[in-house]
Design an enzyme around this catalytic site. Structure first.
Site, PDB file in Angstrom:
ATOM      1  N   LYS A  44       0.816  -1.216   0.000  1.00 43.71           N
ATOM      2  CA  LYS A  44       0.000   0.000   0.000  1.00 43.71           C
ATOM      3  C   LYS A  44       0.849   1.265   0.000  1.00 43.71           C
ATOM      4  O   LYS A  44       0.499   2.262  -0.635  1.00 43.71           O
ATOM      5  CB  LYS A  44      -0.934  -0.001   1.220  1.00 43.71           C
ATOM      6  CG  LYS A  44      -1.821  -1.238   1.354  1.00 43.71           C
ATOM      7  CD  LYS A  44      -2.799  -1.388   0.208  1.00 43.71           C
ATOM      8  CE  LYS A  44      -3.760  -2.519   0.432  1.00 43.71           C
ATOM      9  NZ  LYS A  44      -3.227  -3.855   0.312  1.00 43.71           N
TER      10      LYS A  44
ATOM     11  N   GLU B 266      -3.135   8.238   6.626  1.00 41.23           N
ATOM     12  CA  GLU B 266      -3.586   9.152   5.590  1.00 41.23           C
ATOM     13  C   GLU B 266      -4.850   9.866   6.041  1.00 41.23           C
ATOM     14  O   GLU B 266      -5.542   9.426   6.975  1.00 41.23           O
ATOM     15  CB  GLU B 266      -3.847   8.403   4.281  1.00 41.23           C
ATOM     16  CG  GLU B 266      -5.010   7.436   4.337  1.00 41.23           C
ATOM     17  CD  GLU B 266      -5.181   6.662   3.041  1.00 41.23           C
ATOM     18  OE1 GLU B 266      -4.273   6.710   2.198  1.00 41.23           O
ATOM     19  OE2 GLU B 266      -6.213   5.992   2.887  1.00 41.23           O
TER      20      GLU B 266
ATOM     21  N   ASN C  11     -14.750  -0.873   8.294  1.00 37.15           N
ATOM     22  CA  ASN C  11     -13.885  -0.825   7.112  1.00 37.15           C
ATOM     23  C   ASN C  11     -13.882  -2.121   6.313  1.00 37.15           C
ATOM     24  O   ASN C  11     -13.024  -2.319   5.461  1.00 37.15           O
ATOM     25  CB  ASN C  11     -12.443  -0.472   7.512  1.00 37.15           C
ATOM     26  CG  ASN C  11     -12.386   0.821   8.287  1.00 37.15           C
ATOM     27  OD1 ASN C  11     -12.886   1.848   7.837  1.00 37.15           O
ATOM     28  ND2 ASN C  11     -11.812   0.773   9.477  1.00 37.15           N
TER      29      ASN C  11
ATOM     30  N   GLU D 296      -8.390   0.723  -6.641  1.00 31.93           N
ATOM     31  CA  GLU D 296      -9.429   1.264  -5.771  1.00 31.93           C
ATOM     32  C   GLU D 296      -9.323   2.786  -5.688  1.00 31.93           C
ATOM     33  O   GLU D 296      -8.231   3.345  -5.612  1.00 31.93           O
ATOM     34  CB  GLU D 296      -9.331   0.648  -4.379  1.00 31.93           C
ATOM     35  CG  GLU D 296      -9.457  -0.875  -4.397  1.00 31.93           C
ATOM     36  CD  GLU D 296      -9.764  -1.454  -3.032  1.00 31.93           C
ATOM     37  OE1 GLU D 296      -9.661  -0.711  -2.031  1.00 31.93           O
ATOM     38  OE2 GLU D 296     -10.099  -2.647  -2.957  1.00 31.93           O
TER      39      GLU D 296
ATOM     40  N   GLU E 271      -5.543   2.579  -3.574  1.00 33.14           N
ATOM     41  CA  GLU E 271      -4.578   1.482  -3.553  1.00 33.14           C
ATOM     42  C   GLU E 271      -4.881   0.545  -4.704  1.00 33.14           C
ATOM     43  O   GLU E 271      -5.924   0.663  -5.361  1.00 33.14           O
ATOM     44  CB  GLU E 271      -4.652   0.715  -2.227  1.00 33.14           C
ATOM     45  CG  GLU E 271      -6.006   0.048  -1.996  1.00 33.14           C
ATOM     46  CD  GLU E 271      -6.157  -0.502  -0.593  1.00 33.14           C
ATOM     47  OE1 GLU E 271      -5.595   0.108   0.334  1.00 33.14           O
ATOM     48  OE2 GLU E 271      -6.816  -1.540  -0.439  1.00 33.14           O
TER      49      GLU E 271
ATOM     50  N   ASN F 238      -5.104  -3.602  -5.471  1.00 32.98           N
ATOM     51  CA  ASN F 238      -5.052  -4.970  -4.971  1.00 32.98           C
ATOM     52  C   ASN F 238      -4.626  -5.884  -6.115  1.00 32.98           C
ATOM     53  O   ASN F 238      -5.345  -6.024  -7.113  1.00 32.98           O
ATOM     54  CB  ASN F 238      -6.415  -5.393  -4.429  1.00 32.98           C
ATOM     55  CG  ASN F 238      -6.726  -4.700  -3.116  1.00 32.98           C
ATOM     56  OD1 ASN F 238      -5.871  -4.595  -2.249  1.00 32.98           O
ATOM     57  ND2 ASN F 238      -7.936  -4.197  -2.979  1.00 32.98           N
TER      58      ASN F 238
ATOM     59  N   PHE G 212     -22.198  -7.312  16.172  1.00 34.66           N
ATOM     60  CA  PHE G 212     -21.547  -8.049  15.086  1.00 34.66           C
ATOM     61  C   PHE G 212     -20.314  -8.833  15.541  1.00 34.66           C
ATOM     62  O   PHE G 212     -19.375  -9.022  14.768  1.00 34.66           O
ATOM     63  CB  PHE G 212     -21.161  -7.108  13.946  1.00 34.66           C
ATOM     64  CG  PHE G 212     -22.337  -6.421  13.323  1.00 34.66           C
ATOM     65  CD1 PHE G 212     -23.042  -7.030  12.297  1.00 34.66           C
ATOM     66  CD2 PHE G 212     -22.753  -5.175  13.760  1.00 34.66           C
ATOM     67  CE1 PHE G 212     -24.137  -6.409  11.724  1.00 34.66           C
ATOM     68  CE2 PHE G 212     -23.853  -4.540  13.199  1.00 34.66           C
ATOM     69  CZ  PHE G 212     -24.542  -5.161  12.179  1.00 34.66           C
TER      70      PHE G 212
END
Length: 671
Positions: free
Chosen positions: A116, A200, A235, A275, A288, A290, A348
């Site tokens: 990344k 960031e 996320n 992305e 980024e 992937n 969750f």
């Protein structure tokens, strides 16, 4: 083309690769840990090799064991899936040294874009717009705080080798940066064997949109449209769709061309994803890349008709892309829901155990609607604490977004899982959320729309009437069956009364029920005691079926049904409720019964999920304030911070670091 490949992964993605390989006439080899001995991917493959203990760091992440499995089985190539070793540059280099083909991008592309931090540097060098941030090595939490102060809050702390939401934290203050930095490093180390993180700027109200690219070893690169992945929790993506309801054709082309330019700059030669974080004004910034197959790749496959796994295999075998950019057309709309082994009613938290029943909706394509279920489990299998909690990806495709969402909602209502807690009620509720249906999305959607988490929903309006009608119909079928039992006492036949009081928990709905030909007629009774027009229910449901599927006034409806004492528990559109169908005499007695309440556990901290105690942050006798950290529990590669809900004093600690606890195990008591 290869004759035999090895899949260096597990779960649904291993099964997914096996399906395409089988269709292409390629033999497959599975690898498995001791925890996965009876897993579905092991059963599906032509051959399987045990590679070590349950911990991924001792099995799926050990390159030498994968290489040895290839040598042992004669596998010519390896597909890495996603996660694990899929973005580790050392993996394809080790395979190359052993004369084995890596079904993925070349090591140079992984080095440039898979990391990344390095990918952001490469993008900046290529003058691609990037989100403001610090890409250098961060020494410690104090250094992270200093960087965050300079960038401005909120900031995102993110694992360099990360993915799937692991090793990622959003911080709104200095204290959250310090804590988030250490948690992100620990998660990154556990999940990827690499604890580097970067910081960031976190873009407020952003959308997460990604472009699927596909390249070959002859310099050709194309893009296959976009995916919208803005519905996220912690996320981690929950729902994805293709195309995006935000983009117009001009923006799609700009993003696609930028993604292709970036891929060409690093000689990218496989399936990959670029992305972007996008503003509501259609502005976008590189986030980024992937360098692997994405979890959500099925939505792209359904709108383009292109099998991405097949393309990866052909590219790895040296073939040129047979598809050019002008051949790529987007048809219809696809929606994917990720089914997780987690309890939506307990914030969750992960759930483990045996799948006592696992009945997904039937995969089919008819009348323009496609239902697809990518899964790595089967009935009787066990959900382990050692791996990611995702158990399936349910995907629907239809001519329009509205139709794809409607198909997804129906498929979720038809998806029956028993033995573990799961997020189907939450996903079902999302499918009917007005903001989701309107396409007004952002990565903050779930936090904004469910600020207090997901609670038990009270049935109301049309949903309540539908559940009551199905409950009455089920009760009527059960009654018909009882009356057919032989050997009953003789005597005059008593006319069965039609009126019923249907209780949805304690909510009462009066109706009349009776058989009219092949249908069951339901007439709701108003406040004056008058029965309304008949609603006709038709279904082949029989006792023991886990899902009632049929029509109400000609409209298809699916309702999950679980027998309980004196009634049945029904689940529909995110509402799950115990349903009791009483005669008028039974209802009169039931109304007199006292309502029971749950016992108070406010003086105890219970383990909310099965997991490992990473640390206990308090001592006996210590005074604590609401919000302070009490303990950290790790489960399914995620570290969960347990905080005090109110001020108090720690009376006794019952658990220690390193202990493995069951759900609801006592951790500590308050005075």
């Amino acid at each position: 083309m290869f004759k035999r490949i090895l899949i260096a992964n597990r779960g649904e993605i291993a099964c997914r690769v096996i399906k395409t390989a089988r269709r292409m006439g390629i033999q497959t080899v599975a690898v498995y840990s001791e925890a996965d001995r009876d897993a579905l991917h092991v059963e599906m493959a032509d051959e399987a090799v045990l590679i070590g203990p349950p911990a991924a760091s001792e099995s799926y992440l050990v390159i030498e064991k994968i290489v040895e499995a290839c040598r042992k089985t004669g596998a010519e190539a390896v597909h890495p899936g996603y996660g694990f070793l899929s973005e580790r540059e050392a993996f394809p280099r080790a395979l190359e040294a052993a004369g084995i083909v890596f079904i993925g991008p070349n090591p140079g592309a992984i080095a440039a874009m898979g990391d990344k931090i390095e990918s952001k540097k490469a993008a900046a060098k290529a003058k691609v717009s990037t989100v403001p941030g610090y890409l250098g090595v961060i020494e410690d939490d104090k250094h992270a705080v200093k960087i965050a102060d300079e960038i401005g809050y909120p900031v995102m702390i993110k694992a360099s080798a990360g993915g799937g939401g692991k090793g990622m934290r959003i911080a709104h203050s200095r204290s959250e940066v310090a804590e988030g930095f250490n948690l992100a490093k620990a998660e990154a180390k556990a999940s990827f064997g690499d604890d580097r993180v970067f910081v960031e700027k976190f873009i407020v109200d952003p959308r997460h949109i990604e472009i699927q690219v596909l390249g070959d070893k002859h310099g050709n690169v194309i893009y296959l449209g976009e995916r919208e992945c803005s519905i996220q929790r912690r996320n981690q993506k929950v729902i994805e769709e293709a195309p995006s309801p935000l983009l117009d054709e001009a923006t799609r082309r700009k993003m696609g061309e930028q993604a292709v330019a970036l891929a060409k700059a690093v000689n990218y030669d496989s399936a990959g994803t670029v992305e972007f974080v996008a503003g509501q004004d259609k502005s976008f910034f590189f986030l980024e890349m992937n360098t692997r197959l994405q979890v959500e790749h099925p939505v792209t496959e359904l709108v383009t008709g292109i099998d991405l796994v097949e393309q990866m295999l052909r590219v790895a075998a040296g073939e040129k892309l047979a598809i050019t950019q002008k051949d790529v057309t987007l048809t219809g709309w696809a929606v994917e829901s990720r089914l997780y082994a987690e309890d939506p009613f307990r914030n969750f938290l992960p759930s483990i155990g045996r799948l006592v029943k696992y009945r997904p909706p039937a995969e089919a394509s008819q009348d323009g609607i496609t239902v697809r279920n990518d899964t790595g489990v089967q009935e009787g299998g066990e959900i382990s604490i050692h791996y990611d909690p995702m158990i399936a990806k349910l995907v629907t495709h239809a001519p329009s977004r509205a139709a794809a969402i409607e198909a997804q909602a129906t498929a979720l209502d038809s998806f029956y899982v028993e033995g573990i807690r799961h997020n189907i009620p939450f996903l079902s509720a999302l499918m009917h959320h007005p903001r989701w249906r309107e396409g007004r999305l952002s990565t903050g959607f779930i936090a904004e729309e469910f600020p207090k988490g997901f609670a038990v929903r009270v049935p109301e309006g049309e949903v309540a009437r539908r559940i009551a009608a199905v409950g009455a119909a089920i009760d009527h079928v059960l009654g018909e069956r009882k009356r057919q039992i032989s050997g009953q006492m003789g005597g005059r036949i008593v006319q069965r009364e039609r009126r019923r009081a249907v209780w949805l928990d304690r909510q009462e709905i009066l109706l009349e029920v009776g058989r009219e030909g092949e249908a069951i007629a339901i007439r709701f009774v108003d406040a004056e005691g008058k029965a309304g027009n008949a609603h006709l229910l038709q279904s082949p449901w029989k006792p023991g079926d886990p899902v009632w599927q049929g029509t109400i006034d000609g409209h298809f409806v699916a309702v999950q049904a679980r027998p309980i004492a004196n009634g049945i528990r029904l689940a529909h559109q995110g509402v799950e409720v115990p349903v009791y169908v009483w005669t008028e005499a039974e209802a009169a007695s039931a109304r007199l019964m006292p309502v029971t309440t749950a016992s108070d556990s406010g003086k105890k901290l219970l383990c909310p999920m099965p997991g490992l105690v990473v640390s206990i942050a308090v001592t006996e006798g210590q005074e604590i304030k609401a919000g302070e950290t009490l303990a950290v529990i790790e489960a399914m590669k995620m570290q969960n911070v347990l905080r005090a809900e109110q001020d108090g004093t720690v009376k006794k600690i019952h658990a220690s670091a390193g202990a493995t606890l069951a759900v609801d195990a006592l951790i500590l008591e308050f005075a």
